[in-house]
Scaffold this motif. Structure first.
Motif: not given
Length: 317
Positions: A98-115
């Motif tokens: 589930a974590t892999k699926s979620f990370l794969d769906a995100l666009n890293p360029d838009g992420i300010k910070m991951f908590i």
């Protein structure tokens, strides 16, 4: 289609927001623009969010993936599986895939910070993996999966150069603990009923829910330019503990108002025998005492001098 708030500093995307921590956190996030993903629906949380995706992270639809690709802001990852009845496959699906699926769906360029709100279980999982220990109980599968989940997120953070904060609470406790099926909740329920506890002088760390919520809010509210100034590296790990760390007996007396403490010789051995009898008769669902729980009860969880982790100080907030 929901348009994402054009002020990304106030955007917070939360997974698992309908769980124990999420229900305590969401009301404290003020005027933030909340975007929620959870496989369980909660009307109250849904009404407080700009978008609520009710789905499993392993089953994200193409439309939901399109939303995640365009998301800009902070991510708070709460989603995780934990149950005494879960097996290895369940933890692989819910904590790793589930974590892999979620990370794969995100666009890293838009992420300010991951908590990532993880657990001290990841520390135990690392030790189990490094020692090549035989894994044969739900607790150990959970610990291993939390460590591997953390490694997946850290690798993603490094690859994409995204600031990552890992918060590692221990047994989370608040006034609602005894209505949740956590070990600390079960202990509080038993002490509240019987008022008498056996002497168990084993150190057990606790995390007050308010301390965890305060830590999450602190990092959520950090400005972009302050993230690297605050952190000495891309990845920062924090232990979220109450101080001082108390023994099981002290917790029962000071937190749960036990009236009487009695000393029972060879209590651990007696509990192991009782757990075996409960298992033999088939009463585990009625009396939640197992060999693994007894072993866990007598294992200290003070986590002193853990390499790679800082201790969170509430004074920061």
């Amino acid at each position: 289609m929901i348009k994402i708030n054009e002020t990304p500093e106030s955007n917070i995307l939360l997974t698992g927001a309908c769980g124990y921590v999420g229900r305590a956190l969401i009301p404290k996030l003020g005027n933030a623009s909340l975007y929620i993903i959870d496989r369980a629906h909660n009307n109250e949380i849904s009404q407080m969010s700009r978008k609520f995706i009710c789905n499993d992270l392993n089953q994200i639809t193409s439309e939901e993936k399109n939303f995640l690709t365009t998301y800009i802001g902070t991510v708070v990852h709460l989603a995780a599986a934990r149950s005494d009845d879960f097996n290895k496959r369940k933890y692989i699906d819910d904590n790793l895939n589930a974590t892999k699926s979620f990370l794969d769906a995100l666009n890293p360029d838009g992420i300010k910070m991951f908590i990532h709100v993880g657990s001290v279980a990841a520390i135990d999982g690392e030790i189990l993996e490094q020692n090549g220990s035989t894994i044969n109980c739900a607790d150990d599968y959970y610990r291993i999966s939390k460590y591997q989940q953390q490694k997946i997120i850290e690798s993603w953070s490094i690859t994409n150069n995204i600031p990552l904060v890992i918060l590692a609470p221990s047994a989370i406790h608040d006034m609602n603990a005894k209505v949740n099926s956590t070990n600390i909740g079960r202990l509080e329920k038993a002490v509240t009923f019987f008022k008498i506890v056996p002497e168990i002088n084993v150190l057990k760390s606790l995390t007050t829910m308010s301390s965890l919520v305060t830590a999450i809010k602190y990092f959520v509210n950090l400005k972009q330019e302050d993230i690297y100034r605050e952190n000495s590296g891309l990845i920062q790990r924090y232990l979220i503990f109450d101080r001082p760390v108390m023994t099981v007996t002290e917790i029962c007396k000071k937190k749960f108002k036990a009236k009487l403490v009695i000393k029972i010789p060879k209590l651990q051995s007696l509990l192991l025998i009782l757990a075996s009898l409960i298992n033999f008769i088939g009463l585990q669902k009625i009396i939640p005492l197992s060999k693994d729980r007894v072993i866990k009860l007598y294992k200290p969880t003070d986590y002193n001098n853990v390499s790679g982790y800082k201790e969170w100080l509430n004074e920061k907030a």
